[in-house]
Scaffold this motif. Sequence first.
Motif, mmCIF file in Angstrom:
data_model
loop_
_atom_site.group_PDB
_atom_site.id
_atom_site.type_symbol
_atom_site.label_atom_id
_atom_site.label_comp_id
_atom_site.label_asym_id
_atom_site.label_seq_id
_atom_site.Cartn_x
_atom_site.Cartn_y
_atom_site.Cartn_z
ATOM 1 N N GLU A 198 26.430 -21.879 8.479
ATOM 2 C CA GLU A 198 26.553 -22.400 7.114
ATOM 3 C C GLU A 198 25.198 -22.862 6.575
ATOM 4 O O GLU A 198 24.864 -22.626 5.407
ATOM 5 N N LYS A 199 24.397 -23.505 7.428
ATOM 6 C CA LYS A 199 23.085 -23.959 6.989
ATOM 7 C C LYS A 199 22.151 -22.773 6.751
ATOM 8 O O LYS A 199 21.314 -22.803 5.839
ATOM 9 N N LEU A 200 22.286 -21.736 7.561
ATOM 10 C CA LEU A 200 21.477 -20.538 7.358
ATOM 11 C C LEU A 200 21.811 -19.890 6.018
ATOM 12 O O LEU A 200 20.918 -19.433 5.301
ATOM 13 N N LYS A 201 23.079 -19.867 5.682
ATOM 14 C CA LYS A 201 23.481 -19.317 4.388
ATOM 15 C C LYS A 201 22.969 -20.187 3.247
ATOM 16 O O LYS A 201 22.532 -19.675 2.213
ATOM 17 N N GLY A 202 23.003 -21.498 3.448
ATOM 18 C CA GLY A 202 22.507 -22.393 2.414
ATOM 19 C C GLY A 202 20.997 -22.332 2.239
ATOM 20 O O GLY A 202 20.469 -22.653 1.168
ATOM 21 N N PHE A 203 20.300 -21.920 3.289
ATOM 22 C CA PHE A 203 18.842 -21.830 3.243
ATOM 23 C C PHE A 203 18.373 -20.517 2.617
ATOM 24 O O PHE A 203 17.174 -20.298 2.460
ATOM 25 N N ARG A 204 19.303 -19.672 2.227
ATOM 26 C CA ARG A 204 18.979 -18.327 1.746
ATOM 27 C C ARG A 204 17.975 -18.343 0.597
ATOM 28 O O ARG A 204 16.976 -17.622 0.620
ATOM 29 N N SER A 205 18.220 -19.160 -0.410
ATOM 30 C CA SER A 205 17.331 -19.180 -1.574
ATOM 31 C C SER A 205 15.939 -19.693 -1.201
ATOM 32 O O SER A 205 14.933 -19.217 -1.733
ATOM 33 N N TYR A 206 15.872 -20.649 -0.270
ATOM 34 C CA TYR A 206 14.573 -21.158 0.170
ATOM 35 C C TYR A 206 13.813 -20.106 0.971
ATOM 36 O O TYR A 206 12.588 -20.010 0.889
ATOM 37 N N PHE A 207 14.551 -19.327 1.753
ATOM 38 C CA PHE A 207 13.898 -18.294 2.556
ATOM 39 C C PHE A 207 13.248 -17.240 1.673
ATOM 40 O O PHE A 207 12.199 -16.681 2.035
ATOM 41 N N ILE A 208 13.850 -16.930 0.544
ATOM 42 C CA ILE A 208 13.248 -15.957 -0.369
ATOM 43 C C ILE A 208 11.871 -16.431 -0.809
ATOM 44 O O ILE A 208 10.900 -15.660 -0.834
ATOM 45 N N VAL A 209 11.761 -17.726 -1.121
ATOM 46 C CA VAL A 209 10.463 -18.289 -1.503
ATOM 47 C C VAL A 209 9.491 -18.225 -0.330
ATOM 48 O O VAL A 209 8.328 -17.840 -0.486
ATOM 49 N N VAL A 210 9.974 -18.573 0.870
ATOM 50 C CA VAL A 210 9.130 -18.525 2.066
ATOM 51 C C VAL A 210 8.633 -17.106 2.322
ATOM 52 O O VAL A 210 7.463 -16.895 2.661
ATOM 53 N N ALA A 211 9.507 -16.123 2.155
ATOM 54 C CA ALA A 211 9.137 -14.729 2.410
ATOM 55 C C ALA A 211 8.026 -14.272 1.465
ATOM 56 O O ALA A 211 7.062 -13.623 1.889
ATOM 57 N N PHE A 212 8.137 -14.612 0.182
ATOM 58 C CA PHE A 212 7.120 -14.180 -0.775
ATOM 59 C C PHE A 212 5.810 -14.929 -0.579
ATOM 60 O O PHE A 212 4.735 -14.349 -0.757
ATOM 61 N N VAL A 213 5.887 -16.193 -0.189
ATOM 62 C CA VAL A 213 4.654 -16.941 0.098
ATOM 63 C C VAL A 213 3.964 -16.366 1.329
ATOM 64 O O VAL A 213 2.744 -16.164 1.341
ATOM 65 N N ALA A 214 4.737 -16.097 2.375
ATOM 66 C CA ALA A 214 4.164 -15.524 3.595
ATOM 67 C C ALA A 214 3.553 -14.159 3.315
ATOM 68 O O ALA A 214 2.467 -13.828 3.820
ATOM 69 N N ALA A 215 4.234 -13.343 2.507
ATOM 70 C CA ALA A 215 3.712 -12.023 2.184
ATOM 71 C C ALA A 215 2.407 -12.123 1.399
ATOM 72 O O ALA A 215 1.486 -11.332 1.596
ATOM 73 N N ALA A 216 2.313 -13.116 0.516
ATOM 74 C CA ALA A 216 1.089 -13.296 -0.260
ATOM 75 C C ALA A 216 -0.075 -13.725 0.622
ATOM 76 O O ALA A 216 -1.238 -13.424 0.323
ATOM 77 N N ILE A 217 0.227 -14.421 1.724
ATOM 78 C CA ILE A 217 -0.837 -14.910 2.607
ATOM 79 C C ILE A 217 -1.336 -13.828 3.561
ATOM 80 O O ILE A 217 -2.553 -13.678 3.749
ATOM 81 N N VAL A 218 -0.421 -13.081 4.163
ATOM 82 C CA VAL A 218 -0.808 -12.170 5.249
ATOM 83 C C VAL A 218 -1.139 -10.754 4.780
ATOM 84 O O VAL A 218 -1.670 -9.967 5.563
#
Length: 263
Positions: A198-218
Amino acid sequence: MASDNNPQDELAGTEQPFVQHLMELRDRLVKAAIAVGVALAVLAIFPGPAALYDILAAPLVASLPAGGKLIATSVISPFLVPLKIMLMTAFLLALPVVLWQVWAFVAPGLYSHEKKLVLPLVISSTLLFFIGVAFCYFFVFGQVFKFIQSFAPKSISATPDIESYLDFVLSMFLAFGLAFEVPIVVIVLARMGLVSIEKLKGFRSYFIVVAFVAAAIVTPPDVVSQLALAIPMCILYEIGIWAAQIFIKHTQAPPEEAPTPGS
């Protein structure tokens, strides 16, 4: 009966198994090294280190102007760079054997439900890493290099250095290979009980932000490579949530194998 408390007697029962474990570890390492050596020998004969570099450089060369080539700014670069690529390729080819030796060493000490947990993760993480590298090479490189070259002024002759290109390729391979491990991370976190589904599902929107930030860095500062990394990460996160539910269901310890408190 003082001999009953002799430290040497206490160690007598554990010394031999410990030595046997060391000998087995040595044998496993030797077999893994032999696998890498065999792969290295095969690659040295065919296709050869120079041809391997040509294969690796093909996406960049295809985007250069007609007749464009890479250059070597160091005297020994034409020798060292293809050799490094051959060593890297040999290790990747031998990786299934290396991982099998690791698995054969640790498996005897695991419960059956732990074997059901570890072995699928080892196999799937290896496959996902290779898929990430292949996705980077066959899709991302071609699009990124075309995008970059489209911004190059006509007054500039693009002649990339082979060492710089190797560093770039390795960093991109590592970034995409690790990014494709997202489902494994999600499964492990959920299986260990650190995070609920349930927490993983709730973190979904935050993970999208994390993914784009990580992609911008690496990745390089271009929108193509950033989207090519961030979007698969978001998709793989969803796959990880789905797979975690199935994985948890099929890897629970049966009552007779579950460790008892204080054991």
